[in-house]
Scaffold this motif. Structure first.
Motif: not given
Length: 415
Positions: A85-87, A89-90
């Protein structure tokens, strides 16, 4: 929902069925976004795309995506799958940031383009106005040249007409001289013939000392009379009768007035070096005064002023020149000049005699009118009252003087 991978052209096509309602689409380097309230479709693409050439079209309830890869390569899938999810979101934030930057650049580009368009439109308008101004100036110049040519042609025609008149007068004078010569010659021949006949008769011999000649008496009658003796004829002129009674006689003043007028008509300015190109009649102040009067009657006040100016240069002692020029200045609203010319006319209209009463009345009235138009009502009333003293029966001047009194007192003048 369908997804097609075109390997040969390296173009991805993506389509989905949508309902016909308010829809927003957005393409970024790594994503495609469709907002269909209350639903939102978002796809994070496997690799960057050329967002400039890529398109999203809506038709018949279906959205067609035409996506162009930035680099030719085989994608394992259309979107990124099973990533953290972080990637994701980025990537989303990066796509939004780039979308904002792109929107800002497009806005700035539009602003620059709009300014350039405005500048171009302004320059084009200025060029059109300059062209129009030049066209108007050219028309004015052509009209001025046309009027100048017409004026020169008219002046030439006038000169030719005057020249023809002079030639005609010279011919008539020459004919009169020839006729006089012929008459004189005929008279001399007749006298010579008569004298010769008389001489032959006197010299004819007689037949004796005391013989009688039958023509002797007739010859005495036919002889010419002796010339008349010279003599001097004395002529007496009738003295001028003035209209005033003897007890009120102003003979001395009237004689001085007549003397001044006679001297004024003989005065011609000595400095005429710059007037050598004028015609003979144009050097006559009386002729110029009549010409100025005609111009004034036709409403050409500037031409009348020019005629009076030249007449004053030739003879500055004639009061009527200043008086008539003052009337022109009143028409042209040259009020101070009208006052100066009226004052100069009054200065020359001395001594005051019945012969110049009319001229003095006009001078006072014209100067008073100029004062009133300058709102100097007190001075104007003084001149009108002076005119009334000379001509107390003039009702027009009396009414105008009453109106001026009412203006001075602050009461509205009667209509």
């Amino acid at each position: 929902m369908e997804a097609h991978l075109d390997r040969k052209s390296c173009i991805h096509s993506y389509s989905t069925e949508v309902r016909m309602m308010k829809t927003r689409t957005a393409l970024s380097v790594r994503g495609a976004r469709v907002s269909i309230p209350p639903f939102l479709f978002e796809a994070i693409l496997y690799a960057p795309i050329d967002e400039t050439n890529s398109t999203a079209k809506i038709g018949n309830g279906i959205i067609f995506f035409t996506l162009y890869k930035k680099e030719e390569a085989m994608w394992d899938s259309l979107t990124i799958e099973n990533d953290n999810k972080e990637k994701l979101q980025y990537l989303r934030e990066n796509a939004v940031l780039k979308a904002h930057e792109k929107a800002k650049e497009e806005t700035e580009a539009k602003k620059v383009t709009k300014q350039e368009h405005k500048k171009y439109a302004l320059e084009a308008t200025m060029k059109l106005e300059e062209a129009e101004r030049k066209r108007i100036e050219d028309l004015k110049e052509k009209e001025r040249q046309k009027v100048t040519k017409e004026l020169e042609l008219w002046k030439k025609q006038q000169e030719d007409a005057e020249k023809q008149k002079r030639v005609q007068k010279a011919r008539e004078l020459l004919q009169e001289v020839e006729q006089l010569k012929e008459r004189k010659k005929e008279k001399m021949n007749k006298t010579r013939t008569l004298n010769e006949g008389t001489s032959e008769t006197r010299l004819k011999p007689t037949k004796g000392h005391g013989s009688y000649n039958m023509f002797s008496e007739n010859l005495k009658e036919e002889q010419l009379p002796a010339p008349r003796s010279a003599a001097t004829i004395k002529i007496d002129f009738t003295s001028r009768v003035f209209p005033t009674a003897l007890r009120e006689s102003r003979v001395a003043e009237e004689e001085e007035w007549l003397r001044k007028q006679a001297e004024a008509r003989r005065v011609i300015s000595a400095d005429l070096s710059d007037l050598e190109d004028l015609e003979e009649e144009e050097r006559n102040p009386d002729w110029l005064k009549d010409k100025g009067n005609k111009m004034f009657a036709t409403g050409n006040y500037l031409a009348a002023v020019n005629a009076y100016n030249l007449a004053v240069r030739l003879n500055n002692k004639l009061p009527l020149l200043y008086l008539n020029r003052a009337a022109c200045h009143l028409k042209l609203r040259n009020l101070h000049k009208a006052i100066e010319d009226s004052s100069k006319a009054l200065e020359l209209l001395t001594p005051p005699v019945p012969d110049n009463e009319n001229a003095r009345v006009k001078a006072y009235v014209r100067r008073g009118t100029a004062f009133c138009q300058l709102e100097l009502y007190t001075e104007g009333l003084q001149d009108y009252e002076a005119a009334l003293k000379i001509d107390p029966k003039n009702r027009t001047i009396e009414k105008d003087a009453e109106k001026i009194r009412q203006l001075i007192q602050g009461t509205p003048p009667d209509s």
